[in-house]
Design a protein around this motif. Structure first.
Motif, PDB file in Angstrom:
ATOM      1  N   GLU A 113       0.825  -1.212   0.000  1.00  0.00           N
ATOM      2  CA  GLU A 113       0.000   0.000   0.000  1.00  0.00           C
ATOM      3  C   GLU A 113       0.856   1.258   0.000  1.00  0.00           C
ATOM      4  N   ARG A 114       2.007   1.225   0.711  1.00  0.00           N
ATOM      5  CA  ARG A 114       2.863   2.408   0.821  1.00  0.00           C
ATOM      6  C   ARG A 114       4.332   2.075   0.574  1.00  0.00           C
ATOM      7  N   LYS A 115       4.601   1.016  -0.159  1.00  0.00           N
ATOM      8  CA  LYS A 115       5.997   0.592  -0.288  1.00  0.00           C
ATOM      9  C   LYS A 115       6.187  -0.242  -1.548  1.00  0.00           C
ATOM     10  N   CYS A 116       7.408  -0.219  -2.080  1.00  0.00           N
ATOM     11  CA  CYS A 116       7.806  -1.108  -3.173  1.00  0.00           C
ATOM     12  C   CYS A 116       8.972  -1.951  -2.670  1.00  0.00           C
ATOM     13  N   GLU A 117       8.812  -3.266  -2.692  1.00  0.00           N
ATOM     14  CA  GLU A 117       9.769  -4.187  -2.074  1.00  0.00           C
ATOM     15  C   GLU A 117      10.357  -5.139  -3.119  1.00  0.00           C
ATOM     16  N   PRO A 118      11.670  -5.043  -3.392  1.00  0.00           N
ATOM     17  CA  PRO A 118      12.291  -6.008  -4.317  1.00  0.00           C
ATOM     18  C   PRO A 118      12.339  -7.418  -3.714  1.00  0.00           C
ATOM     19  N   ILE A 119      12.110  -8.410  -4.566  1.00  0.00           N
ATOM     20  CA  ILE A 119      12.172  -9.823  -4.172  1.00  0.00           C
ATOM     21  C   ILE A 119      13.055 -10.537  -5.191  1.00  0.00           C
ATOM     22  N   THR A 120      14.095 -11.199  -4.735  1.00  0.00           N
ATOM     23  CA  THR A 120      15.024 -11.875  -5.629  1.00  0.00           C
ATOM     24  C   THR A 120      14.687 -13.364  -5.725  1.00  0.00           C
ATOM     25  N   MET A 121      14.852 -13.931  -6.913  1.00  0.00           N
ATOM     26  CA  MET A 121      14.690 -15.368  -7.131  1.00  0.00           C
ATOM     27  C   MET A 121      16.060 -15.946  -7.485  1.00  0.00           C
ATOM     28  N   THR A 122      16.549 -16.863  -6.658  1.00  0.00           N
ATOM     29  CA  THR A 122      17.934 -17.315  -6.756  1.00  0.00           C
ATOM     30  C   THR A 122      18.023 -18.830  -6.818  1.00  0.00           C
ATOM     31  N   VAL A 123      18.938 -19.322  -7.659  1.00  0.00           N
ATOM     32  CA  VAL A 123      19.260 -20.752  -7.685  1.00  0.00           C
ATOM     33  C   VAL A 123      20.368 -20.988  -6.653  1.00  0.00           C
ATOM     34  N   PRO A 124      20.148 -21.856  -5.670  1.00  0.00           N
ATOM     35  CA  PRO A 124      21.151 -22.035  -4.611  1.00  0.00           C
ATOM     36  C   PRO A 124      22.379 -22.806  -5.088  1.00  0.00           C
ATOM     37  N   ARG A 125      23.421 -22.069  -5.450  1.00  0.00           N
ATOM     38  CA  ARG A 125      24.679 -22.689  -5.882  1.00  0.00           C
ATOM     39  C   ARG A 125      25.834 -21.951  -5.243  1.00  0.00           C
ATOM     40  N   LYS A 126      26.896 -22.678  -5.018  1.00  0.00           N
ATOM     41  CA  LYS A 126      28.123 -22.059  -4.525  1.00  0.00           C
ATOM     42  C   LYS A 126      29.010 -21.691  -5.702  1.00  0.00           C
ATOM     43  N   VAL A 127      29.658 -20.552  -5.603  1.00  0.00           N
ATOM     44  CA  VAL A 127      30.629 -20.155  -6.613  1.00  0.00           C
ATOM     45  C   VAL A 127      31.927 -20.884  -6.306  1.00  0.00           C
ATOM     46  N   ARG A 128      32.339 -21.729  -7.246  1.00  0.00           N
ATOM     47  CA  ARG A 128      33.474 -22.603  -6.955  1.00  0.00           C
ATOM     48  C   ARG A 128      34.831 -21.928  -7.124  1.00  0.00           C
ATOM     49  N   SER A 129      34.941 -20.927  -7.990  1.00  0.00           N
ATOM     50  CA  SER A 129      36.204 -20.229  -8.177  1.00  0.00           C
ATOM     51  C   SER A 129      35.931 -18.870  -8.789  1.00  0.00           C
ATOM     52  N   SER A 130      36.954 -18.044  -8.826  1.00  0.00           N
ATOM     53  CA  SER A 130      36.796 -16.706  -9.383  1.00  0.00           C
ATOM     54  C   SER A 130      36.526 -16.754 -10.881  1.00  0.00           C
ATOM     55  N   LEU A 131      36.870 -17.867 -11.520  1.00  0.00           N
ATOM     56  CA  LEU A 131      36.629 -18.008 -12.955  1.00  0.00           C
ATOM     57  C   LEU A 131      35.243 -18.559 -13.242  1.00  0.00           C
ATOM     58  N   ASP A 132      34.508 -18.859 -12.187  1.00  0.00           N
ATOM     59  CA  ASP A 132      33.227 -19.526 -12.337  1.00  0.00           C
ATOM     60  C   ASP A 132      32.100 -18.651 -11.790  1.00  0.00           C
ATOM     61  N   LEU A 133      32.247 -17.323 -11.953  1.00  0.00           N
ATOM     62  CA  LEU A 133      31.264 -16.403 -11.385  1.00  0.00           C
ATOM     63  C   LEU A 133      29.912 -16.522 -12.077  1.00  0.00           C
ATOM     64  N   VAL A 134      29.915 -16.718 -13.390  1.00  0.00           N
ATOM     65  CA  VAL A 134      28.670 -16.796 -14.133  1.00  0.00           C
ATOM     66  C   VAL A 134      28.390 -18.250 -14.519  1.00  0.00           C
ATOM     67  N   GLN A 135      27.229 -18.746 -14.104  1.00  0.00           N
ATOM     68  CA  GLN A 135      26.838 -20.115 -14.404  1.00  0.00           C
ATOM     69  C   GLN A 135      26.177 -20.129 -15.781  1.00  0.00           C
ATOM     70  N   ASP A 136      26.897 -20.632 -16.780  1.00  0.00           N
ATOM     71  CA  ASP A 136      26.423 -20.536 -18.163  1.00  0.00           C
ATOM     72  C   ASP A 136      25.065 -21.194 -18.377  1.00  0.00           C
ATOM     73  N   ASP A 137      24.802 -22.293 -17.660  1.00  0.00           N
ATOM     74  CA  ASP A 137      23.536 -22.987 -17.884  1.00  0.00           C
ATOM     75  C   ASP A 137      22.344 -22.202 -17.353  1.00  0.00           C
ATOM     76  N   LEU A 138      22.587 -21.271 -16.427  1.00  0.00           N
ATOM     77  CA  LEU A 138      21.505 -20.442 -15.895  1.00  0.00           C
ATOM     78  C   LEU A 138      21.279 -19.193 -16.737  1.00  0.00           C
ATOM     79  N   TYR A 139      22.289 -18.813 -17.511  1.00  0.00           N
ATOM     80  CA  TYR A 139      22.221 -17.534 -18.213  1.00  0.00           C
ATOM     81  C   TYR A 139      22.532 -17.674 -19.704  1.00  0.00           C
ATOM     82  N   PRO A 140      21.643 -18.330 -20.445  1.00  0.00           N
ATOM     83  CA  PRO A 140      21.789 -18.243 -21.904  1.00  0.00           C
ATOM     84  C   PRO A 140      21.639 -16.781 -22.309  1.00  0.00           C
TER      85      PRO A 140
END
Length: 490
Positions: free
Chosen positions: A342-369
């Motif tokens: 009624e008086r607010k806008c609230e962001p809500i994130t939808m996340t796949v629970p995965r651990k980032v395994r290394s600095s070279l693996d920041l972007v999970q290609d299968d999640l982000y075509p």
């Protein structure tokens, strides 16, 4: 069959929703109380826009994404409409251009300053006038620059060239009753609409022809919604004869029966579907609900697979859905909503629970075509001439980096003073007014060589005469009302 009982492997099975911390919300926003079943919120990687209460007209708030916390009551708004704003939509090809539809029967397109609003914005880049009743639906073409669709309570669908301010196509005999929703397919060659007559229609807007019609997609009397999937199937939400909410998936090649249908619950809030073509996940947000349900759509039976439900304490007044260019790929975020209280806008994130395994693996290609980028493959004139093209994709491997936006410029064509085209037959600007004939045939009027120049001039003159006649009647009516006020009769 209940889709909840189907256990299957999917990388989205454990997607979870999470509301952001309080200091990352947008507080003290007076969300509009208009009784209209649109989302009331639109977001892109730069701004969040919310339809708000406004005295003496219609307005919406545009905030840079980073401007969280309490919003001052004096914060400037976009306030050029004379009636309540019913729908807003950001241009997919320019993050600083937004369209709005209103009860004042107009559609307006606005250029938002790069840093956001410093003062109230009252002058649109272009005002589009063609509807005779309030306009409740607007949506941009996904792949052609400056093409905008609007649908009004006059049961008419109009398609505009925003770059010239002209009407391209008018579909005025397709729908016998109120239009509930209108959506483009992936390349913008077709639209699907849902109507109060309970019919689901697939329409070729350039030919003005019905491709498919399903007479009773949902039996219930309450509003339904329809959207295209990326493979051409159609996803609908509606109500059963017993007023239970339903979702259904349709194959346009055979619409006798849905290939999947599920009854949800007996709530009376309209289910707004939001679709992510990159993951093939559909999110359902009911107006007045306090939950977001999400489903994965696949090519295998039972086609629509329940994933999970995000539940919060407070009901939602509306919902904005961030394009994939705006999510945080480093946190495996695949979607983000902006929930209106009624008086607010609230962001809500939808996340796949995965651990980032290394600095070279920041972007999970299968999640982000690669998702659709901001650069359109077509101009309005290309699309009108019959060309289609899929969206131009961008990579999210290094995160999305916004590019410099170019200002929207409107070039109004005056065929009376325009020089005659030479033998090349090139098109200049957008077609003039179009209308559908008895067989729903919409024929575009496009710039032609010299031998057809006269017919264009005559068509333009006819349209001008019609406009003058219509405005004359409106002026006479307003003068009559003014006289009644002055005489004390009202």
């Amino acid at each position: 069959m209940s889709f909840r009982r189907v256990v299957r492997q999917s990388k989205f099975r454990h997607v979870f929703g999470q509301a952001v911390k309080t200091d990352q919300c947008y507080d003290d926003i007076r969300v509009s109380r208009v009784t209209w079943d649109s989302s009331f919120c639109a977001v892109n990687p730069k701004f969040v826009a919310v339809i708000v209460e406004a005295s003496g007209g219609g307005a919406f708030l545009v905030l840079p994404l980073g401007k969280t916390g309490r919003i001052d009551k004096a914060y400037p708004t976009v306030c050029g409409h004379t009636g309540p704003v019913l729908d807003i939509d950001w241009c997919p090809h320019n993050d600083e251009v937004i369209a709005s539809a209103s009860e004042d029967c107009t559609v307006k397109v606005w250029q938002i300053p790069e840093q956001g609003l410093l003062s109230p914005l009252t002058d649109p880049v272009v005002s589009l006038e063609g509807h005779s009743k309030r306009v409740g639906i607007i949506t941009w073409h996904p792949t052609a620059r400056n093409v905008l669709l609007s649908a009004g309570c006059d049961n008419v669908v109009l398609i505009w060239n925003v770059g010239s301010g002209e009407e391209l196509f008018r579909l005025d005999e397709m729908h016998p009753d109120l239009i509930y929703s209108a959506a483009w397919n992936r390349d913008g060659s077709l639209i699907c609409t849902s109507c109060k007559d309970k019919a689901l229609r697939i329409i070729d807007p350039r030919r003005g022809t019905l491709v498919q019609v399903k007479e009773r997609a949902h039996d219930g009397a309450r509003p339904m919604r329809s959207i295209f999937m990326s493979d051409g199937k159609i996803f609908t939400t509606g109500f059963s004869r017993m007023s239970e909410r339903q979702l259904a998936l349709w194959d346009p090649s055979n619409m006798e029966e849905p290939i999947a249908i599920q009854e949800m619950d007996s709530s009376n809030g309209v289910l707004l579907p939001f679709y992510d073509p990159d993951t093939n996940v559909v999110y359902l947000c009911g107006k007045g609900d306090s939950s977001i349900r999400y489903f994965e759509v696949t090519s295998q039976s039972p086609y629509v697979h329940f994933l999970n439900t995000f539940i919060s304490k407070e009901p939602q007044r509306g919902m904005g859905f961030m394009s994939k260019r705006g999510v945080d790929v480093n946190k495996c975020e695949i979607a983000r909503f902006y929930k209106l209280h009624e008086r607010k806008c609230e962001p809500i994130t939808m996340t796949v629970p995965r651990k980032v395994r290394s600095s070279l693996d920041l972007v999970q290609d299968d999640l982000y075509p690669d998702p659709a980028g901001p650069e359109p493959p077509l101009e309005a004139e290309d699309w009108v001439a019959g060309r289609d093209a899929p969206p131009l994709l961008v990579s999210l491997r290094d995160g999305y980096v916004p590019t410099k936006q170019r200002d929207l410029k409107v070039t109004r064509k005056n065929v009376l003073s325009a020089p005659a085209s030479t033998g090349g037959g090139a098109k200049t600007g957008a077609p003039a007014h179009l209308s559908t004939g008895p067989a729903h045939q919409a024929t575009p009027i496009i710039q032609h060589p010299d031998d057809e120049k006269m017919s264009e001039i005559m068509e333009e003159l006819r349209n001008l005469k019609l406009l003058v006649k219509t405005q004359g009647k409106r002026i006479a009516k307003l003068e009559e009302q003014l006289a009644q006020f002055e005489d004390g009769d009202v």
